[in-house]
Scaffold this active site. Structure first.
Site, short mmCIF file in Angstrom:
data_model
loop_
_atom_site.label_atom_id
_atom_site.label_comp_id
_atom_site.label_asym_id
_atom_site.label_seq_id
_atom_site.Cartn_x
_atom_site.Cartn_y
_atom_site.Cartn_z
N THR A 125 14.35 -18.18 -0.93
CA THR A 125 13.93 -16.81 -1.24
C THR A 125 14.26 -15.86 -0.09
OG1 THR A 125 11.94 -15.46 -1.50
CG2 THR A 125 11.61 -17.56 -0.42
N ASP A 126 14.41 -14.58 -0.43
CA ASP A 126 14.64 -13.57 0.62
C ASP A 126 13.42 -13.40 1.51
OD1 ASP A 126 12.97 -12.22 -1.17
OD2 ASP A 126 14.28 -10.49 -1.42
N GLU A 127 12.25 -13.91 1.05
CA GLU A 127 11.03 -13.75 1.85
C GLU A 127 11.11 -14.49 3.18
OE1 GLU A 127 7.21 -13.82 0.04
OE2 GLU A 127 7.94 -12.93 -1.81
N TYR A 153 3.20 -18.78 1.96
CA TYR A 153 4.27 -19.09 1.00
C TYR A 153 5.63 -19.00 1.68
CZ TYR A 153 7.93 -18.16 -2.41
OH TYR A 153 9.13 -18.17 -3.09
N LYS A 157 8.50 -21.91 2.54
CA LYS A 157 9.88 -21.89 2.05
C LYS A 157 10.86 -21.93 3.24
CE LYS A 157 11.18 -21.53 -1.70
NZ LYS A 157 11.47 -22.55 -2.74
N LYS A 192 2.53 -12.43 -11.80
CA LYS A 192 3.47 -11.69 -10.94
C LYS A 192 3.57 -10.24 -11.42
CE LYS A 192 4.51 -15.58 -8.84
NZ LYS A 192 5.60 -16.45 -9.15
P1 NAD Z 1 7.19 -20.79 -11.03
O1 NAD Z 1 5.91 -20.80 -10.28
O2 NAD Z 1 7.31 -19.97 -12.27
O3 NAD Z 1 7.59 -22.29 -11.44
C1 NAD Z 1 7.44 -23.37 -10.56
C2 NAD Z 1 7.62 -24.65 -11.37
O4 NAD Z 1 7.56 -25.75 -10.47
C3 NAD Z 1 6.52 -24.86 -12.43
O5 NAD Z 1 7.09 -25.30 -13.65
C4 NAD Z 1 5.64 -25.96 -11.81
O6 NAD Z 1 5.02 -26.78 -12.79
C5 NAD Z 1 6.68 -26.73 -11.02
N1 NAD Z 1 6.08 -27.48 -9.89
C6 NAD Z 1 5.19 -27.01 -8.99
N2 NAD Z 1 4.85 -27.98 -8.13
C7 NAD Z 1 5.54 -29.10 -8.51
C8 NAD Z 1 5.61 -30.42 -8.02
N3 NAD Z 1 4.89 -30.80 -6.96
N4 NAD Z 1 6.43 -31.30 -8.64
C9 NAD Z 1 7.16 -30.92 -9.73
N5 NAD Z 1 7.11 -29.68 -10.25
C10 NAD Z 1 6.32 -28.77 -9.65
O7 NAD Z 1 8.29 -20.38 -9.95
P2 NAD Z 1 9.60 -19.47 -10.12
O8 NAD Z 1 9.22 -18.06 -9.96
O9 NAD Z 1 10.37 -19.91 -11.31
O10 NAD Z 1 10.38 -19.90 -8.80
C11 NAD Z 1 11.21 -21.06 -8.79
C12 NAD Z 1 11.82 -21.22 -7.41
O11 NAD Z 1 12.57 -20.06 -7.06
C13 NAD Z 1 10.78 -21.39 -6.29
O12 NAD Z 1 11.27 -22.34 -5.40
C14 NAD Z 1 10.69 -20.03 -5.64
O13 NAD Z 1 10.35 -20.15 -4.29
C15 NAD Z 1 12.11 -19.54 -5.82
N6 NAD Z 1 12.30 -18.07 -5.92
C16 NAD Z 1 11.57 -17.34 -6.81
C17 NAD Z 1 11.81 -15.98 -6.93
C18 NAD Z 1 11.04 -15.12 -7.92
O14 NAD Z 1 11.18 -13.90 -7.91
N7 NAD Z 1 10.24 -15.70 -8.81
C19 NAD Z 1 12.80 -15.37 -6.15
C20 NAD Z 1 13.52 -16.15 -5.23
C21 NAD Z 1 13.26 -17.51 -5.14
O1 DAU Z 2 11.37 -11.93 -3.08
C1 DAU Z 2 11.31 -13.14 -3.76
C2 DAU Z 2 9.87 -13.50 -4.05
O2 DAU Z 2 9.42 -12.61 -5.05
C3 DAU Z 2 9.71 -14.94 -4.50
O3 DAU Z 2 10.07 -15.79 -3.44
C4 DAU Z 2 8.26 -15.22 -4.93
O4 DAU Z 2 8.16 -16.53 -5.46
C5 DAU Z 2 7.88 -14.22 -6.00
O5 DAU Z 2 6.54 -14.41 -6.40
C6 DAU Z 2 8.10 -12.80 -5.51
O6 DAU Z 2 7.15 -12.47 -4.44
P1 DAU Z 2 6.42 -11.03 -4.37
O7 DAU Z 2 5.21 -11.17 -3.56
O8 DAU Z 2 7.40 -9.97 -4.01
O9 DAU Z 2 6.09 -10.86 -5.97
P2 DAU Z 2 4.78 -10.34 -6.72
O10 DAU Z 2 5.16 -10.18 -8.15
O11 DAU Z 2 3.58 -11.16 -6.41
O12 DAU Z 2 4.55 -8.90 -6.10
C7 DAU Z 2 5.57 -7.90 -6.15
C8 DAU Z 2 5.02 -6.66 -5.46
O13 DAU Z 2 3.97 -6.11 -6.25
C9 DAU Z 2 4.42 -6.93 -4.10
O14 DAU Z 2 4.70 -5.82 -3.26
C10 DAU Z 2 2.92 -7.01 -4.37
C11 DAU Z 2 2.74 -6.06 -5.53
N1 DAU Z 2 1.63 -6.38 -6.46
C12 DAU Z 2 1.60 -7.64 -7.00
C13 DAU Z 2 0.60 -8.00 -7.87
C14 DAU Z 2 0.52 -9.39 -8.44
C15 DAU Z 2 0.70 -5.42 -6.82
O15 DAU Z 2 0.75 -4.27 -6.36
N2 DAU Z 2 -0.29 -5.78 -7.71
C16 DAU Z 2 -0.41 -7.03 -8.23
O16 DAU Z 2 -1.37 -7.29 -8.99
#
Ligand code: NAD
Ligand code: DAU
Length: 343
Positions: A125-127, A153, A157, A192
């Site tokens: 992730t970019d985080e 988190y 990562k 999210k």
């Molecule tokens: P998500 O939370 O929607 O899904 C995670 C999945 O992993 C779920 O199906 C969960 O059951 C499974 N899981 C969790 N723990 C496990 C374990 N111990 N063994 C097997 N399965 C397990 O997550 P997402 O948003 O789809 O993110 C997927 C990946 O991409 C993550 O690694 C996250 O860090 C990365 N990522 C997410 C974003 C984003 O914006 N959502 C952006 C960049 C990177």
């Molecule tokens: O940048 C990549 C990351 O993006 C991934 O690695 C993470 O898995 C993914 O969850 C996401 O992280 P963020 O923290 O950026 O996403 P989130 O949707 O939780 O929040 C987006 C922005 O919105 C953040 O600035 C916090 C804000 N927020 C979020 C929630 C849930 C609110 O203002 N209110 C809310 O209730």
């Protein structure tokens, strides 16, 4: 080709499973997922009958199960999406983040070493780069930006990324890492920002914006993330990190107002609440290496992607209503009750 997709019942992993089965119909795709609160087996319904697909319920921390699966399947590619992914939950309880995100990655890489693979791809992730100030729109994260994390988190990562790079350097494990910005699209879990706001606005409920709503995220439609990972697997150079993002920077308030406008709901639904601890201000990816070396281009701009996403949530109400009617209710109560009305 045989590919293991871990975390394939989650948001991005399921979209990736659909992408691979469509784009590479001769591949066998195995999904290993523990079905935590974030995993949803019904998400995979559209491919359950596909002969090229198999679902295995299991934890990436379960070394015995993982080794057995690798021995039986002899995977060519492993793509690790499995993770605890929600920043707010990591602030409440970091423990499971360290176990799944770091040790889980190690278990998978040990199996890769033992049984041999052509590639282990870590979905990062970019985080891991920390954040950028709001007053420097000229700054972007490149692959050379130092790791500098804010939340448990992102620290978990980043730790996994370092471990993946160590397995490359020390053991010659053929790895790649991608660092993507915020995704949005179908099957996004409603804790999210974007799916939370869509689902609550549809129910005429208040929309909790942290702080002043000024934080900026760089939004990428999930299908574009899947295309990039596919390219990295097939054309990426072993040992390399690739940034993925589409220059779609928006403040949270802009995102929420766009959603309200599309749904024809009033802005009075927005409620400013207590800020997230350690809240990152701005994420912004420079994807030029991925574009230059792999020819990747995002195809869905935010204005179009947000409409597609809203349409999906309107047409798939039962998917998210099932989620928000279960344990999620308690989660929302617990996480948001101590935020209400504060700034
Ligand atoms: P998500 O939370 O929607 O899904 C995670 C999945 O992993 C779920 O199906 C969960 O059951 C499974 N899981 C969790 N723990 C496990 C374990 N111990 N063994 C097997 N399965 C397990 O997550 P997402 O948003 O789809 O993110 C997927 C990946 O991409 C993550 O690694 C996250 O860090 C990365 N990522 C997410 C974003 C984003 O914006 N959502 C952006 C960049 C990177
Ligand atoms: O940048 C990549 C990351 O993006 C991934 O690695 C993470 O898995 C993914 O969850 C996401 O992280 P963020 O923290 O950026 O996403 P989130 O949707 O939780 O929040 C987006 C922005 O919105 C953040 O600035 C916090 C804000 N927020 C979020 C929630 C849930 C609110 O203002 N209110 C809310 O209730």
């Amino acid at each position: 080709m045989k590919i293991l997709v871990t975390g394939g019942a989650g948001f991005i992993g399921s979209n990736f499973v659909f992408h691979m089965l469509k784009e590479h119909p001769t591949y066998r795709v195995v999904c290993l997922d523990a079905l935590t609160y974030a995993g949803n087996l019904s998400t995979l319904d559209p491919v359950m009958e596909n002969k090229s697909f198999e679902f295995v319920k299991g934890d990436i921390l379960d070394r015995e199960l993982v080794n057995k699966l690798f021995k039986e399947e002899n995977f060519d590619f492993v793509v690790n999406f499995a993770a605890e992914s929600h920043v707010d939950r990591s602030i409440e309880d970091p423990d499971i983040f360290l176990r799944t995100n770091i040790i889980g990655t190690q278990v998978l890489m040990d199996a890769c070493r033992k049984y041999g693979v052509k590639r282990f791809h870590q979905v990062s992730t970019d985080e891991v780069y920390g954040d950028l100030p709001l007053n420097r729109p000229d700054l972007f994260f490149t692959e050379e930006t130092p790791i500098h994390t804010s939340s448990p988190y992102s620290a978990s990562k980043a730790s996994a990324d370092l471990l993946v790079q160590a397995y490359y350097r020390t053991f010659d494990l053929p790895i790649t890492i991608s660092r993507c910005s915020n995704n949005y699209g179908p099957y996004h879990f409603p804790e999210k920002l974007i799916p939370l706001m869509i689902s609550r606005a549809l129910n005429d409920e208040s929309l909790p914006l942290y702080g002043k709503g000024e934080n900026i995220r760089d939004w990428l439609y999930v299908g574009d993330h899947c295309t990039a990972i596919d390219l990295i697997l097939h054309k990426g150079k072993v040992g390399e990190v690739y940034n993925i993002g589409g220059h779609n920077e928006k403040s949270n308030i802009e995102v929420v107002k766009t959603i309200l406008k599309e749904l024809n709901k009033p802005e009075s639904l927005v409620t400013f609440v207590k800020d997230r601890a350690g809240h990152d201000m701005r994420y912004a990816i420079d994807p030029s290496k991925t574009r230059r070396e792999l020819g990747w281009e995002p195809t869905t701009l935010f204005n179009e992607g947000i409409k597609l996403t809203i349409k999906w949530y309107l047409e798939n109400r039962s998917w998210w209503e099932n989620i928000i009617s279960g344990d999620y209710k308690d989660y929302y109560e617990k996480m948001y009750s101590n935020r209400a009305g504060e700034q």
